[in-house]
Design an enzyme around this catalytic site. Structure first.
Site, PDB file in Angstrom:
ATOM      1  N   CYS A 188       4.959   0.543 -11.941  1.00 20.70           N
ATOM      2  CA  CYS A 188       5.271   1.868 -12.715  1.00 20.70           C
ATOM      3  C   CYS A 188       6.424   1.662 -13.666  1.00 20.70           C
ATOM      4  O   CYS A 188       7.133   2.365 -13.581  1.00 20.70           O
ATOM      5  CB  CYS A 188       5.049   2.913 -11.721  1.00 20.70           C
ATOM      6  SG  CYS A 188       6.117   2.888 -10.309  1.00 20.70           S
TER       7      CYS A 188
ATOM      8  N   ALA B  60       0.866  -1.236   0.006  1.00 16.78           N
ATOM      9  CA  ALA B  60      -0.028  -0.022   0.028  1.00 16.78           C
ATOM     10  C   ALA B  60       0.829   1.350  -0.016  1.00 16.78           C
ATOM     11  O   ALA B  60       0.452   2.342  -0.482  1.00 16.78           O
ATOM     12  CB  ALA B  60      -1.239  -0.153   1.316  1.00 16.78           C
TER      13      ALA B  60
ATOM     14  N   ASP C 294       5.322  -7.133   9.826  1.00 19.62           N
ATOM     15  CA  ASP C 294       6.642  -7.345  10.371  1.00 19.62           C
ATOM     16  C   ASP C 294       6.819  -8.898  10.784  1.00 19.62           C
ATOM     17  O   ASP C 294       8.146  -9.212  11.282  1.00 19.62           O
ATOM     18  CB  ASP C 294       6.277  -6.671  11.699  1.00 19.62           C
ATOM     19  CG  ASP C 294       4.988  -7.154  12.307  1.00 19.62           C
ATOM     20  OD1 ASP C 294       4.464  -8.316  12.108  1.00 19.62           O
ATOM     21  OD2 ASP C 294       4.471  -6.514  13.366  1.00 19.62           O
TER      22      ASP C 294
ATOM     23  N   GLY D 200      -2.053   5.763  -1.973  1.00 22.70           N
ATOM     24  CA  GLY D 200      -2.746   6.114  -3.038  1.00 22.70           C
ATOM     25  C   GLY D 200      -3.902   5.720  -3.664  1.00 22.70           C
ATOM     26  O   GLY D 200      -4.817   6.138  -3.904  1.00 22.70           O
TER      27      GLY D 200
END
Length: 403
Positions: free
Chosen positions: A354, A233, A283, A237
């Site tokens: 991206c 995450a 974690d 956004g």
């Protein structure tokens, strides 16, 4: 344009921090803009845009100026003079800018512009990788598009306001926008302005998000009431976009290995009026195991080279290294192998990056589907978004269903 000494010196300070101290450009700009509270929007714009411009064309300007890293202060001024000459800006009579050979600068520019790695100002290894991965024609077009300054795109927060209303509200604040065909929630600024100081932003009516990035959440085909996991995450956004697509109904679990990013997401959820998001830091492996076979939808917005977003992060061209590329591809496959286990039978996941490189994208999906863990999945559709075709960031998305 008349150059002001204090603004130019601020640019030189910024370039020193980015090039020599290896600090991130966006953080440096934030720091430098705090130098003088009296600077207005035009002054701040000059510092930010000039710095980013010189960072974007670092290799080309360095070749023209015949300077190398680490850059001395006089060498940084030489880069600045190259920028001035190529922009047609009159050079003031300052001792730091003395003896500027304008004719030679223009001649070198014409000469170097015939060679792609200089013209597009990229490292040799990246130019070779891009051509090998995409072919000469597509890579030539793509890297040229990725070197253009990114436009400011807003995503309407439909939980609070509709796009037409937002457009009117921004116009009242003298911020002119235009809708983008094919992007239902997007508004593009006609000219760059600081939108973060507006009441509309403070009220959570929009987020700044590139048009290509706005395609990812809809690609996952979420529905209100589902259990959805955004597994990488970050600051959220796409989490916020998913929440609006879910109409704030159902459970949206935002995971990330960095607790600090999830804290930023919590602040953003409050501003956006989002209340179906739960954050969990990864974690240990238990966090993922507890969610095995339970999610209707999973978004894997995987860490990547970021090559598709260098329009807004031009310094990343100089931070990328071949070793990182090898390492990140291993991480991407690990994420596909392990996080896919959260998808329940009949559920769907989207793998997105991206990047525009097939080895980070379609090749990773194929490797996953050919593996033992991938046998239960099938590819529904995939989409390569090239900056040279869309005009926005480069992205990749694959919708994969558990059968």
């Amino acid at each position: 344009m008349r150059l002001h000494r204090n603004l130019v010196f601020a640019v030189i300070d910024a370039l020193n921090l980015i090039f020599n101290e290896k600090e991130y450009a966006d953080k440096v700009i934030e720091k430098v803009l705090r130098y003088d509270k009296r600077w207005g929007a035009r002054d701040r714009g000059f510092i930010a845009e000039t710095t980013y411009d010189i960072v974007r064309w670092k290799r080309l300007y360095s070749e023209i100026a015949e300077v190398r890293e680490p850059y001395s202060r006089p060498n940084l001024f030489r880069l600045f003079t190259v920028w001035c000459v190529l922009k047609g800006i009159s050079i003031p009579d300052w001792k730091q800018l003395e003896t500027t050979p304008e004719r030679r600068i223009k001649g070198r520019f014409d000469e170097l512009s015939k060679i792609r790695k200089f013209r597009e100002s990229i490292p040799d290894w990246l130019d070779e990788l891009g051509e090998k991965s995409l072919g000469n024609d597509l890579w030539t077009k793509e890297i040229a598009a990725l070197n253009k300054q990114a436009e400011v795109i807003l995503r309407t927060n439909t939980l609070k306001i509709q796009k037409a209303q937002l457009q009117e509200l921004l116009a009242d604040s003298e911020i002119e926008t235009i809708p983008i065909e094919g992007y239902p929630d997007a508004l593009k600024l006609k000219e760059r302005k600081n939108v973060f100081t507006t009441e509309a932003f403070k009220n959570g009516f929009f987020e700044v998000q590139d048009a290509s990035s706005q395609l990812v959440a809809p690609f996952l085909e979420v529905k209100p009431g589902q259990r959805v996991v955004d597994a990488c995450a970050g600051a959220g956004g796409k989490t916020l976009h998913l929440a609006s697509q879910m109409q704030n109904k159902g459970q949206l679990i935002a995971l990330d290995i960095y607790e600090s990013k999830l804290k930023k997401l919590k602040i953003r959820t409050r501003r956006n009026g989002v209340h179906n998001v739960e954050t969990r830091a990864i974690d240990s492996t238990k966090v993922i195991k507890k969610l095995h076979g339970s999610a209707d939808r999973v978004l894997l917005d995987a860490p990547c080279s970021g090559l598709g977003v260098i329009r807004r992060n031009p310094d990343s061209k100089w931070k990328l290294e071949p070793e990182f590329m090898e390492r990140i591809m291993g991480v991407q496959q690990d994420i596909l192998q392990n996080y896919s286990k959260m998808v329940k039978k009949g559920g769907q996941m989207v793998y997105a990056t991206c990047s525009v490189l097939p080895q980070e994208n379609t090749n990773q999906v194929k490797a996953f589907l050919d593996s033992e863990n991938g046998l239960e999945f099938k590819l529904i559709k995939e989409q390569n978004i090239y900056s040279s075709e869309s005009g926005y960031d480069g992205f990749y998305m694959a919708l994969i269903k558990k059968i």
